[in-house]
Design a protein around this motif. Structure first.
Motif, short mmCIF file in Angstrom:
data_model
loop_
_atom_site.label_atom_id
_atom_site.label_comp_id
_atom_site.label_asym_id
_atom_site.label_seq_id
_atom_site.Cartn_x
_atom_site.Cartn_y
_atom_site.Cartn_z
N MET A 166 9.62 -49.70 22.71
CA MET A 166 8.17 -49.71 22.00
C MET A 166 8.13 -48.81 20.84
SD MET A 166 5.44 -50.68 24.87
CE MET A 166 4.29 -50.92 23.68
N GLY A 167 8.91 -47.86 20.76
CA GLY A 167 8.98 -46.70 19.61
C GLY A 167 8.28 -45.57 20.32
N GLY A 168 7.84 -45.38 21.63
CA GLY A 168 7.36 -43.97 22.10
C GLY A 168 8.38 -42.85 21.84
N GLU A 169 8.07 -41.92 21.48
CA GLU A 169 9.10 -40.63 21.39
C GLU A 169 8.26 -39.54 21.70
OE1 GLU A 169 9.80 -40.58 17.05
OE2 GLU A 169 11.06 -42.32 17.19
N GLY A 170 9.08 -38.50 22.38
CA GLY A 170 8.69 -37.37 22.36
C GLY A 170 7.63 -36.94 23.60
N ASN A 171 6.71 -35.94 23.52
CA ASN A 171 5.70 -35.92 24.54
C ASN A 171 4.68 -37.09 24.58
OD1 ASN A 171 4.13 -34.23 26.44
ND2 ASN A 171 2.46 -34.17 24.69
N PHE A 172 4.51 -37.87 23.55
CA PHE A 172 3.75 -39.04 23.88
C PHE A 172 4.46 -39.95 24.61
CE2 PHE A 172 2.64 -43.41 22.27
CZ PHE A 172 1.28 -43.35 22.38
N ALA A 173 5.72 -40.22 24.41
CA ALA A 173 6.43 -41.02 25.26
C ALA A 173 6.52 -40.58 26.69
CB ALA A 173 8.05 -41.20 24.81
N ASP A 174 6.66 -39.22 26.96
CA ASP A 174 6.58 -38.74 28.50
C ASP A 174 5.24 -39.14 29.10
OD1 ASP A 174 8.96 -37.85 27.99
OD2 ASP A 174 8.55 -35.88 27.46
N LEU A 175 4.26 -38.83 28.30
CA LEU A 175 2.79 -39.28 28.86
C LEU A 175 2.76 -40.68 29.11
CD1 LEU A 175 0.72 -37.07 26.44
CD2 LEU A 175 0.98 -36.50 28.93
N ALA A 176 3.21 -41.77 28.27
CA ALA A 176 3.04 -42.89 28.50
C ALA A 176 3.80 -43.55 29.64
CB ALA A 176 3.47 -43.79 27.20
N ASN A 177 5.05 -42.80 29.79
CA ASN A 177 5.72 -43.33 30.99
C ASN A 177 5.40 -42.69 32.33
OD1 ASN A 177 8.31 -43.93 32.37
ND2 ASN A 177 8.56 -41.86 32.51
N THR A 178 4.64 -41.62 32.24
CA THR A 178 4.06 -41.19 33.41
C THR A 178 2.92 -42.15 33.98
OG1 THR A 178 4.64 -38.87 32.85
CG2 THR A 178 2.84 -39.59 34.57
N TYR A 179 1.97 -42.32 33.24
CA TYR A 179 1.02 -43.35 33.33
C TYR A 179 1.46 -44.62 33.76
CZ TYR A 179 -3.67 -45.30 32.87
OH TYR A 179 -5.02 -45.93 33.18
N LEU A 180 2.38 -45.48 33.06
CA LEU A 180 2.80 -46.54 33.03
C LEU A 180 3.34 -46.71 34.68
CD1 LEU A 180 3.26 -49.54 32.55
CD2 LEU A 180 5.42 -48.81 31.15
N ARG A 181 4.40 -45.78 35.01
CA ARG A 181 5.18 -45.76 36.13
C ARG A 181 4.34 -45.66 37.28
NH1 ARG A 181 10.62 -42.36 36.64
NH2 ARG A 181 11.43 -44.21 35.96
N SER A 215 10.13 -48.52 33.50
CA SER A 215 9.30 -47.97 32.86
C SER A 215 9.56 -47.16 31.46
CB SER A 215 8.44 -47.21 33.63
OG SER A 215 7.40 -46.44 33.04
N PRO A 216 10.75 -46.27 31.88
CA PRO A 216 10.89 -45.23 30.44
C PRO A 216 11.75 -46.08 29.42
CG PRO A 216 12.48 -44.80 32.68
CD PRO A 216 11.29 -45.87 32.82
N TYR A 217 12.48 -46.88 29.76
CA TYR A 217 13.36 -47.50 28.95
C TYR A 217 12.42 -48.65 28.00
CZ TYR A 217 16.87 -46.35 32.03
OH TYR A 217 17.89 -45.35 32.91
N ILE A 218 11.55 -49.21 28.61
CA ILE A 218 10.31 -50.16 27.79
C ILE A 218 9.77 -49.22 26.90
CG2 ILE A 218 8.58 -51.75 28.22
CD1 ILE A 218 9.52 -52.25 30.84
#
Length: 452
Positions: A124-139, A117-120
């Motif tokens: 995709m271009g997710g960075e910073g806090n936005f990437a952390d939120l996206a990874n939490t929801y996705l995982r 999940s975090p690598y994907i």
């Protein structure tokens, strides 16, 4: 009751057949869509960035779900044709093979998804806090894959028999649980975006468990028997032959959406939030047309199985009329009422640009709503006949050969901004429906999968 449905599908008035089967599917699909809408509404109360994060990771989760959808398409197509041909024993064997193979695959996908999940998200271009939120929801979302796959199987088993009411009841129960749990997990337990994901997972667990109870406790023609179960290579090969193109179509579309989201997020989180919000609304509005397309799969399958090509053709023509009517009405409604719709679904007003872009996108997409309805109908007839290579071509072609190249051209050579995305989304539906019409006119879909 089941025999009455089979009799209706093979001999009844076609409008009555389509509406009887599709109305519960429409309601079911609307309920399923509410999962994402409810999550979005509650998450948007936190911030527009949180809302954008849920939209950003949707294609990734859908990539893993794609094979399950392909197996479900194969199940409905093959099982409906076997029932139409009166081959009940063979159909039950197909059911058992389908359920076991798809459940094992779902476990593998769940593990792979959680690990990667975090690598994907980063890829995709997710960075910073936005990437952390996206990874939490996705995982967290990956944990519902086994239960989703089980429900896909149950849904295809019931739909192949013309039973579209029970899945709707199950979905309603599950959606109610999700609606109740969302605010509790997000705000009461202060879990934030993770709460929205866990609420959805738990509601889908209930959906799958109730579905299993119905399948094994009721006297279904397709009730699976796992005593002495062994994998049947012939049946698995047939399931793969029909299901793989459908899965490839879904996978190609989801990968395309991953690239598409990469383009969109480059315009900012406001554009990403607008894209996600409008897509959820149009998905909800078009559920009736999608329900007609899903019902068409079983109608075409059973009538081809019973060698009634003329009724399969009639079902397509009448389903097209219904879908076009729904699309026109839906397009008018979202064009006229775009502002109140956007203000309802975007609860946080922290970024006015989200509102502006959402309204603009909604005006563009309103004109392609009838085409979105026809897309579902073409999918229904190709999948019902087992010719899923055509539905695959429509899924992949719309995104990779029309939508993404147009967006790339507009981004690289013209200063259209987000409007280039909105126009490409709508125009691609027109092009791909022309392809679907060409396939239909050349009669390539009429070859059935199961020989009577």
């Amino acid at each position: 009751m089941k025999q009455d449905k089979t009799e209706l599908i093979q001999n009844g008035d076609m409008y009555k057949v389509l509406l009887t089967l599709s109305i519960p599917i429409m309601i079911n699909s609307i309920i399923q869509t509410l999962y994402n809408l409810v999550d979005g509404i509650w998450v948007s109360k936190i911030s527009s960035v949180h809302f954008a994060a849920t939209s950003f990771v949707w294609p990734i989760n859908f990539l893993f779900v794609a094979l399950g959808i392909g197996l479900s398409v194969a199940g409905t197509s093959l099982l409906s044709q076997l029932l139409g041909a009166g081959k009940y024993k063979e159909a039950r064997e197909y059911t058992a093979q389908l359920m076991v193979s798809s459940f094992l695959l779902s476990l593998v996908f769940m593990i792979v998804g959680v690990v990667t999940s975090p690598y994907i998200v980063k890829l995709m271009g997710g960075e910073g806090n936005f990437a952390d939120l996206a990874n939490t929801y996705l995982r967290i979302s990956f944990f519902d894959l086994p239960f989703m796959f089980l429900y896909f199987n149950i849904n295809s088993i019931m739909n192949a028999q013309g039973n579209t009411v029970t899945p709707t009841i199950l979905s309603a129960i599950s959606a109610f649980i999700n609606v109740v749990l969302d605010p509790v997990f997000i705000f009461t337990f202060n879990m934030g975006i993770a709460g929205a994901a866990w609420a959805t997972v738990l509601s889908r667990v209930v959906l799958a468990l109730f579905g299993i109870k119905f399948i094994f406790n009721e006297d279904y023609d397709l009730k699976p028997d796992f005593k002495g179960f062994k994998f049947n290579k012939k049946i698995l090969k047939e399931i793969v032959r029909v299901g793989l193109p459908a899965s490839i179509g879904q996978i190609g579309a989801s990968i395309g959406f991953m690239f598409l989201n990469g383009f969109i997020v480059s315009y900012g989180t406001a554009t990403m939030a607008a894209f996600g919000m409008v897509n959820r609304v149009t998905s909800l509005v078009m559920q009736p047309a999608m329900g007609v397309g899903a019902a068409l799969t079983a109608v075409v399958g059973q009538n081809l199985g019973s060698n009634q090509l003329h009724r399969a053709t009639e079902s397509f023509i009448k389903a097209s009329k219904i879908a076009l009517f729904i699309g026109i009405i839906g397009g008018v409604l979202i064009f006229v009422f775009n502002k109140p719709i956007v203000n309802f679904f975007i609860q946080s007003k922290d970024e006015p640009e989200v509102i502006i872009q959402s309204i603009t996108y909604m005006k563009y997409v309103a004109f392609s709503m009838p085409l979105m309805g026809m897309f579902s109908v073409f999918q229904g007839i190709f999948q019902g006949s087992g010719n899923t290579k055509y539905s695959m071509a429509m899924e992949v072609g719309r995104l990779w050969f029309v939508r993404l190249p147009m967006i790339l051209i507009f981004k690289s050579f013209y200063n259209f901004g987000p409007s280039g995305i909105w126009f490409s989304m709508s125009f691609s539906n027109f092009i791909i429906c022309l392809y679907g019409l060409w396939v239909y006119k050349t009669h390539g879909w009429k070859r059935k999968t199961i020989s009577a």
